[in-house]
Design an enzyme around this catalytic site. Structure first.
Site, PDB file in Angstrom:
ATOM      1  CD  GLU A 279      41.826 222.171  89.520  1.00 47.86           C
ATOM      2  OE1 GLU A 279      41.083 221.220  89.813  1.00 47.86           O
ATOM      3  OE2 GLU A 279      42.303 222.346  88.387  1.00 47.86           O
TER       4      GLU A 279
ATOM      5  CE  LYS B  61      39.841 217.578  87.978  1.00 47.06           C
ATOM      6  NZ  LYS B  61      40.468 218.871  88.259  1.00 47.06           N
TER       7      LYS B  61
ATOM      8  CG  ASP C  42      24.374 214.260  96.067  1.00 48.06           C
ATOM      9  OD1 ASP C  42      25.591 214.152  95.868  1.00 48.06           O
ATOM     10  OD2 ASP C  42      23.654 213.323  96.457  1.00 48.06           O
TER      11      ASP C  42
ATOM     12  CG  HIS D 146      46.863 224.868  86.307  1.00 45.66           C
ATOM     13  ND1 HIS D 146      46.825 223.566  86.706  1.00 45.66           N
ATOM     14  CD2 HIS D 146      45.606 225.176  85.924  1.00 45.66           C
ATOM     15  CE1 HIS D 146      45.598 223.104  86.572  1.00 45.66           C
ATOM     16  NE2 HIS D 146      44.854 224.061  86.090  1.00 45.66           N
TER      17      HIS D 146
HETATM   18  C1  MEV Z   1      42.352 220.612  85.424  1.00 42.75           C
HETATM   19  O1  MEV Z   1      41.678 220.574  86.649  1.00 42.75           O
HETATM   20  C2  MEV Z   1      41.370 220.487  84.303  1.00 42.75           C
HETATM   21  C3  MEV Z   1      42.018 220.383  82.895  1.00 42.75           C
HETATM   22  O2  MEV Z   1      42.946 219.323  82.881  1.00 42.75           O
HETATM   23  C4  MEV Z   1      40.871 220.127  81.957  1.00 42.75           C
HETATM   24  C5  MEV Z   1      41.313 219.785  80.552  1.00 42.75           C
HETATM   25  O3  MEV Z   1      42.439 219.270  80.367  1.00 42.75           O
HETATM   26  O4  MEV Z   1      40.496 220.014  79.646  1.00 42.75           O
HETATM   27  C6  MEV Z   1      42.749 221.630  82.567  1.00 42.75           C
END
Ligand code: MEV
Length: 438
Positions: free
Chosen positions: A85, A280, A296, A393
């Site tokens: 990513e 996430k 793992d 991003h």
């Molecule tokens: C993207 O992979 C992860 C985010 O969405 C985490 C978050 O919103 O805290 C940027």
């Protein structure tokens, strides 16, 4: 539709590919070329990878990156990260740099106990079962001594075995709930071998226990397996600094920044929709280190998210607060990691990653990995409460779009320069590439 195939795993690698190309790719020879492009010319290395799993036909590349400048408990680390990513490694590096001049990250391992269970049914009186269990418990433990001998030398072993009565949830259902220390190994094989030994011992001992009726002797083992839920294998990592040392962003004083940051974490604590994305982002950092160090990541993911719901509601794995004008940000997470066994001595890049980290033991790797998660969460929240996430991003994504359009090095150079001062969007990049190529 492809025909059913028997004995596929016994075909040679070339024959597997031929079958695949014939039945799924209309005999397109280009597919073979693509698969072969990713083969390693070092035959021994390729064979090693082929033998990691069944039916290997090629290698699947992920970027292997590093994030420098992590100061953890006063020691500097460059952290290896395997992740595709865009922007994850950049965000980790940025957070590392930010905190290294503010005292760095602190981390401590709170516990290292792992769990495995033998699930079985017993048709009979539970008090007789309990006294049977108390009678056999020490023999049950020593029955696995051939498995535990080496682990004990390394400081691990069986910690305890409890009999758990689950009959109020499922009729006749009991468990041997077993806790283990696995030293520097993740310990899955060790735990599962012990459990299968316990299961054997349990059924044999029941069979010859004279206080059991015939029905009671007939213990049925349902399954024996470790648990990836490890709420007693916990690491904590944290950072703190006076709020005046926090970023001074346009339109947001350091104090307002701290308050907004804390509010963002509070939202993740009470709102599961946000908490899942918040966590996430943490796992972006954690999985990348877990993967780079040959651990793992599915086990780590499962355990982390279960832990995030331990109080009955899914919540944030991190916490933030302001106390006496000090900003504090922390993570507490279960991480059952290993630095010996598994891929750690087999995969050359895993070995390299562990060497890069100074050959950590499992506890040290737990700390480093938790820090990577905390740093990632700091980076994400920092962007979310200031510029928004898309700016960073899309900057990283720019390279992906340029590669998709097979931009030449000089096209890349001029478009990267252009987008330093212009907002990146897919359509804008395409527009600029077309303009350049006219
Ligand atoms: C993207 O992979 C992860 C985010 O969405 C985490 C978050 O919103 O805290 C940027």
């Amino acid at each position: 539709m492809a025909p059913v195939v028997s004995g596929f795993s016994k075909l040679s690698k070339s024959d597997k590919i031929n079958w695949l190309v014939e039945h799924h790719f209309n005999n397109d020879q280009k597919t073979i070329e693509i698969l072969k492009t990713y083969w390693n010319s070092d035959e021994k290395l390729q064979q090693l990878h082929d033998e990691f799993t069944e039916n290997t036909i090629s290698n699947y590349y992920l970027p292997f990156s590093v994030a420098p400048n992590f100061l953890i408990n006063g020691e500097r680390f460059t952290i290896p990260m395997a992740i595709e990513e865009s922007s994850v490694v950049a965000a980790a590096s940025k957070a590392a740099k930010f905190w290294q001049s503010r005292g760095g990250f602190k981390a401590e391992v709170l516990s290292t106990t792992k769990v495995g269970q033998v699930h079985f049914t017993f048709k009979g009186d539970n008090t007789t079962l309990k006294s049977f269990f108390e009678t056999i418990k020490s023999d049950l433990i020593s029955s696995a001594s051939h498995i535990t001998k080496n682990m004990e030398k390394r400081g691990g072993g069986i910690i305890d075995i409890e009999l758990r009565d689950k009959t109020d949830e499922i009729e006749n259902y009991y468990q041997l709930h077993c806790s283990f220390g696995t030293a520097d190994a993740m310990g899955a094989n060790f735990i599962n071998s012990c459990l299968e030994q316990f299961a054997d011992f349990l059924t044999n001992a029941a069979d010859s226990y004279d206080k059991f009726s015939d029905d009671e002797k007939d213990i049925e083992i349902i399954m024996s397996i470790l648990s990836n839920y490890v709420p007693e294998c916990i690491v904590k990592a944290f950072v703190s600094c006076p709020i005046e040392n926090l970023p001074n962003v346009e339109g947001l004083s350091p104090k307002a920044y701290a308050q907004k940051f804390v509010r963002a974490v509070e939202i993740a604590k009470i709102e599961p929709y946000r908490a899942v994305t918040h966590n996430k982002g943490i796992m972006n950092g954690i999985d990348a280190v877990v993967l780079a160090t040959g651990n793992d990541f599915r086990a780590i993911e499962a355990g982390a998210h279960a832990y995030a719901s331990r109080n009955g509601k899914y919540t944030s794995l991190t916490d933030a607060k302001i106390e006496n004008d000090i900003f504090q940000f922390s993570i507490q997470i279960p991480l059952a990691l290993g630095t010996v066994g598994g891929l750690t001595s087999l995969h050359p890049l895993v070995k390299l990653a562990l060497n890069l980290l100074g050959k950590p033991d499992a506890k040290q790797l737990m700390k480093i990995t938790a820090v990577a998660g905390l740093a990632q969460n700091f980076g994400a929240i920092n962007s979310l409460i200031t510029t928004g996430i898309q700016q960073g991003h899309m900057k990283m994504h720019l390279m992906n779009i340029l590669n998709q359009f097979e931009a030449t090095p000089s096209e890349k150079e001029s478009l990267i320069a252009y987008f330093k001062t212009n907002t990146v969007s897919h359509s804008k990049v395409v527009e600029q590439i077309e303009k350049l190529r006219k």
